[in-house]
Write a protein that holds these residues in place. Sequence first.
Motif, PDB file in Angstrom:
ATOM      1  N   GLY A  19       0.835  -1.193   0.000  1.00  0.00           N
ATOM      2  CA  GLY A  19       0.000   0.000   0.000  1.00  0.00           C
ATOM      3  C   GLY A  19       0.865   1.236   0.000  1.00  0.00           C
ATOM      4  O   GLY A  19       2.096   1.152  -0.092  1.00  0.00           O
ATOM      5  N   LEU A  70       7.661   7.398  -3.421  1.00  0.00           N
ATOM      6  CA  LEU A  70       6.846   7.891  -2.301  1.00  0.00           C
ATOM      7  C   LEU A  70       7.579   7.667  -0.980  1.00  0.00           C
ATOM      8  O   LEU A  70       8.021   6.559  -0.698  1.00  0.00           O
ATOM      9  CB  LEU A  70       5.549   7.085  -2.300  1.00  0.00           C
ATOM     10  N   ASP A 123       6.799  -0.769  -8.319  1.00  0.00           N
ATOM     11  CA  ASP A 123       6.456  -2.188  -8.139  1.00  0.00           C
ATOM     12  C   ASP A 123       7.696  -2.904  -7.614  1.00  0.00           C
ATOM     13  O   ASP A 123       8.816  -2.391  -7.736  1.00  0.00           O
ATOM     14  CB  ASP A 123       6.023  -2.799  -9.486  1.00  0.00           C
ATOM     15  N   PRO A 143      -1.429  -3.726  -1.628  1.00  0.00           N
ATOM     16  CA  PRO A 143      -0.759  -4.171  -2.854  1.00  0.00           C
ATOM     17  C   PRO A 143       0.722  -3.783  -2.846  1.00  0.00           C
ATOM     18  O   PRO A 143       1.100  -2.760  -2.284  1.00  0.00           O
ATOM     19  CB  PRO A 143      -1.504  -3.423  -3.968  1.00  0.00           C
ATOM     20  N   VAL A 144       1.562  -4.620  -3.487  1.00  0.00           N
ATOM     21  CA  VAL A 144       3.014  -4.355  -3.457  1.00  0.00           C
ATOM     22  C   VAL A 144       3.464  -3.437  -4.590  1.00  0.00           C
ATOM     23  O   VAL A 144       4.659  -3.163  -4.725  1.00  0.00           O
ATOM     24  CB  VAL A 144       3.823  -5.665  -3.472  1.00  0.00           C
ATOM     25  N   ASP A 172      -7.915  -2.491  -1.147  1.00  0.00           N
ATOM     26  CA  ASP A 172      -7.305  -2.639  -2.469  1.00  0.00           C
ATOM     27  C   ASP A 172      -6.791  -4.043  -2.742  1.00  0.00           C
ATOM     28  O   ASP A 172      -6.818  -4.510  -3.873  1.00  0.00           O
ATOM     29  CB  ASP A 172      -6.131  -1.664  -2.611  1.00  0.00           C
TER      30      ASP A 172
HETATM   31  P1  AMP Z   1      -3.355   1.619   0.901  1.00  0.00           P
HETATM   32  O1  AMP Z   1      -4.711   2.225   0.794  1.00  0.00           O
HETATM   33  O2  AMP Z   1      -2.419   2.338   1.806  1.00  0.00           O
HETATM   34  O3  AMP Z   1      -3.388   0.118   1.146  1.00  0.00           O
HETATM   35  O4  AMP Z   1      -2.683   1.820  -0.506  1.00  0.00           O
HETATM   36  C1  AMP Z   1      -3.153   1.245  -1.684  1.00  0.00           C
HETATM   37  C2  AMP Z   1      -2.549   2.006  -2.810  1.00  0.00           C
HETATM   38  O5  AMP Z   1      -1.138   1.918  -2.727  1.00  0.00           O
HETATM   39  C3  AMP Z   1      -2.947   1.497  -4.183  1.00  0.00           C
HETATM   40  O6  AMP Z   1      -3.774   2.443  -4.779  1.00  0.00           O
HETATM   41  C4  AMP Z   1      -1.604   1.383  -4.889  1.00  0.00           C
HETATM   42  O7  AMP Z   1      -1.624   1.949  -6.174  1.00  0.00           O
HETATM   43  C5  AMP Z   1      -0.683   2.175  -4.016  1.00  0.00           C
HETATM   44  N1  AMP Z   1       0.718   1.783  -4.185  1.00  0.00           N
HETATM   45  C6  AMP Z   1       1.235   0.555  -4.202  1.00  0.00           C
HETATM   46  N2  AMP Z   1       2.552   0.593  -4.465  1.00  0.00           N
HETATM   47  C7  AMP Z   1       2.887   1.887  -4.611  1.00  0.00           C
HETATM   48  C8  AMP Z   1       4.116   2.577  -4.906  1.00  0.00           C
HETATM   49  N3  AMP Z   1       5.250   1.912  -5.081  1.00  0.00           N
HETATM   50  N4  AMP Z   1       4.080   3.913  -4.979  1.00  0.00           N
HETATM   51  C9  AMP Z   1       2.922   4.582  -4.786  1.00  0.00           C
HETATM   52  N5  AMP Z   1       1.739   3.996  -4.510  1.00  0.00           N
HETATM   53  C10 AMP Z   1       1.715   2.666  -4.426  1.00  0.00           C
END
Ligand code: AMP
Length: 396
Positions: A199, A241, A295, A319-320, A352
């Motif tokens: 995430g 990020l 990713d 998601p990773v 997600d």
């Molecule tokens: P969360 O709500 O914190 O579980 O975040 C889910 C979001 O994290 C999804 O919309 C993904 O697109 C985002 N995400 C996953 N990997 C990355 C990354 N490397 N950089 C930015 N956002 C990410």
Amino acid sequence: MKKTIRDYDLNNKRVIIRVDFNVPIKDGVILDDNRIKESLKTINYAIDNNAKVILLSHLGRIKTEEDKIKNTLEPVSRRLSELLDRKVTFVKETRGKELEEIINKMNNKDVVLIENTRYEDLVNKCESSNDKELGKYWASLGDIFINDAFGTSHREHASNVGIASNLPSGIGFLVEKELDMILPTIENPKRPFTVILGGSKVSDKIGVIKNLVQIADNILIGGGMAFTFLKSFGLPVGSSLVDNDNIQFCKDMLEKYKDKIILPIDVVTADEISENSNSKECFISDIKDRDIGLDIGKETLKLFKEYIDSSKTIIWNGPVGMFEIEKFSNGTKQLLEMISKTDSLTIIGGGDTASAAINFGYKNSFSHISTGGGATLELLEGKILPGVEVIDEKEA
Ligand code: AMP
């Protein structure tokens, strides 16, 4: 132990069921009816047991009159009627004479769906702030209250805690299943127990990390949050990020639990966040200033596979990679495939990760896919959900 719907004689009773019909709707069309389907077991049980079934749910957030038009439960009522194969009476208001008259005239096995509970948020946020009078009013419409909305059980709202405080109460089959799957797993996991966290933000997962790092054998970290950990370790992260407020937290965790926390060793980076970006795969040490890590890479997947294959319990939340963009979805897809092939107990936390699992075709490949992201996170943090805590206890 909490009472469940099975602990009540429902015959001829007005049974209020708080369901989670918070489904994605665009231009009046339901894009995913999974949450409606998940609630059918409890609704059908109440119908089969001759109850008068009164359903309450929220849908989206209501801040303006326009939000009300966008977030009416009317399309849900139609879909529910198809799925139940019976008439569902939709009441366009959340309180008042019409609603009361319809409920007074109900026969056993009738189903009534009341309009979006959050319509009550327009004035003084009555629903979301658990206005005492509103909870009492809704409770006055029924004889028994059943909470089957796991996705909102971490909130103290009038439509769950408010009603439950004023009526005999129990949990429905969906909430029971969620608790039965998640709680014993974190209380007494079969080991090795591996947690995968991804995430975007570290801040959302601090409570989970703090709690699970003491219970799990391994914590594999991917997604955007991995870069805050990597940075705290002094590694380059380019333009990925980073949650600057939590660098120290990550550093402390890595120092204290260095054998448990496993970070990515390579990543897919891009020059911008889009399908048309220029992307490459590289080791963390080779990340350049302008690279955005989006990713996990193939070497990380191999590393994670070793932990996954040797685990007996796996919980995954977040998601990773930025899986919504095809180019950065490989890590999440490969992990889904890997975990689905194991014989271990596998739980996908909601939100997600659950959407990714369902959309990429893995709906039936895990021991459990939770329906509530926020509620699951709070359980993983070791917290008690207010919407469950308020429910009556079984007599000893
Ligand atoms: P969360 O709500 O914190 O579980 O975040 C889910 C979001 O994290 C999804 O919309 C993904 O697109 C985002 N995400 C996953 N990997 C990355 C990354 N490397 N950089 C930015 N956002 C990410």
